[in-house]
Design an enzyme around this catalytic site. Sequence first.
Site, PDB file in Angstrom:
ATOM      1  N   ASP A  78      -4.788  24.040  -6.241  1.00  0.00           N
ATOM      2  CA  ASP A  78      -5.675  23.720  -7.358  1.00  0.00           C
ATOM      3  C   ASP A  78      -4.858  23.669  -8.653  1.00  0.00           C
ATOM      4  OD1 ASP A  78      -9.031  24.093  -7.787  1.00  0.00           O
ATOM      5  OD2 ASP A  78      -7.739  24.159  -9.563  1.00  0.00           O
ATOM      6  N   HIS A 131     -15.220  19.737  -0.898  1.00  0.00           N
ATOM      7  CA  HIS A 131     -13.965  20.473  -0.757  1.00  0.00           C
ATOM      8  C   HIS A 131     -14.265  21.956  -0.637  1.00  0.00           C
ATOM      9  CE1 HIS A 131     -14.964  19.942  -5.010  1.00  0.00           C
ATOM     10  NE2 HIS A 131     -14.471  21.159  -5.209  1.00  0.00           N
TER      11      HIS A 131
HETATM   12  P1  5GP Z   1     -15.294  22.193  -8.092  1.00  0.00           P
HETATM   13  O1  5GP Z   1     -15.528  22.723  -9.471  1.00  0.00           O
HETATM   14  O2  5GP Z   1     -15.776  20.765  -7.961  1.00  0.00           O
HETATM   15  O3  5GP Z   1     -15.788  23.077  -6.993  1.00  0.00           O
HETATM   16  O4  5GP Z   1     -13.727  22.207  -7.880  1.00  0.00           O
HETATM   17  C1  5GP Z   1     -12.886  21.210  -8.334  1.00  0.00           C
HETATM   18  C2  5GP Z   1     -11.514  21.818  -8.449  1.00  0.00           C
HETATM   19  O5  5GP Z   1     -10.584  20.767  -8.498  1.00  0.00           O
HETATM   20  C3  5GP Z   1     -11.322  22.665  -9.694  1.00  0.00           C
HETATM   21  O6  5GP Z   1     -10.978  23.993  -9.324  1.00  0.00           O
HETATM   22  C4  5GP Z   1     -10.211  21.960 -10.451  1.00  0.00           C
HETATM   23  O7  5GP Z   1      -9.303  22.851 -11.064  1.00  0.00           O
HETATM   24  C5  5GP Z   1      -9.547  21.131  -9.366  1.00  0.00           C
HETATM   25  N1  5GP Z   1      -8.962  19.890  -9.827  1.00  0.00           N
HETATM   26  C6  5GP Z   1      -9.550  18.959 -10.649  1.00  0.00           C
HETATM   27  N2  5GP Z   1      -8.719  17.917 -10.843  1.00  0.00           N
HETATM   28  C7  5GP Z   1      -7.592  18.201 -10.123  1.00  0.00           C
HETATM   29  C8  5GP Z   1      -6.371  17.486  -9.947  1.00  0.00           C
HETATM   30  O8  5GP Z   1      -6.149  16.396 -10.464  1.00  0.00           O
HETATM   31  N3  5GP Z   1      -5.426  18.079  -9.162  1.00  0.00           N
HETATM   32  C9  5GP Z   1      -5.641  19.280  -8.537  1.00  0.00           C
HETATM   33  N4  5GP Z   1      -4.657  19.769  -7.780  1.00  0.00           N
HETATM   34  N5  5GP Z   1      -6.793  19.974  -8.696  1.00  0.00           N
HETATM   35  C10 5GP Z   1      -7.746  19.437  -9.485  1.00  0.00           C
END
Ligand code: 5GP
Length: 124
Positions: free
Chosen positions: A40, A110
Amino acid sequence: MKPTPASDPAMSDSIFDRIIRREIPADIVYEDEHLIAFKDISPQAPVHVLFVPKQGYATLNDVPEDDALVVGRLAMAAAKYAKAQGFAENGYRVLMNVNRDGGQTVFHIHLHLLAGRALYAHFG
Ligand code: 5GP
């Protein structure tokens, strides 16, 4: 809702599809025909890895029962990674955020794997 093949940019364009297609960089720790796992970008624990299916549904709500394996594979891959990295016995957390109140920001399902610190005191 039908899954969106990450290999086809015309059909799917989440940030995770772009990572799968190697259009943007990521620290990839595992990949097979079904899924990819990468660190992440904004880690909430010493270990914070995202397990992402290549056939992406927007949210957990969109996964049909007959495709439950898509979710199961993410959990199995996370457990395998935890064992391989040596923190399975100490423990870890896996979670999926769903929609607004769940804090979901990327609409391609995810699984988060968090480890490397005691997480039980931080359920927020
Ligand atoms: P959500 O909030 O949708 O459950 O999780 C999305 C996750 O993706 C977040 O923890 C955020 O930090 C991560 N994330 C967003 N954009 C990117 C990216 O471009 N690269 C990586 N490695 N992680 C990302």
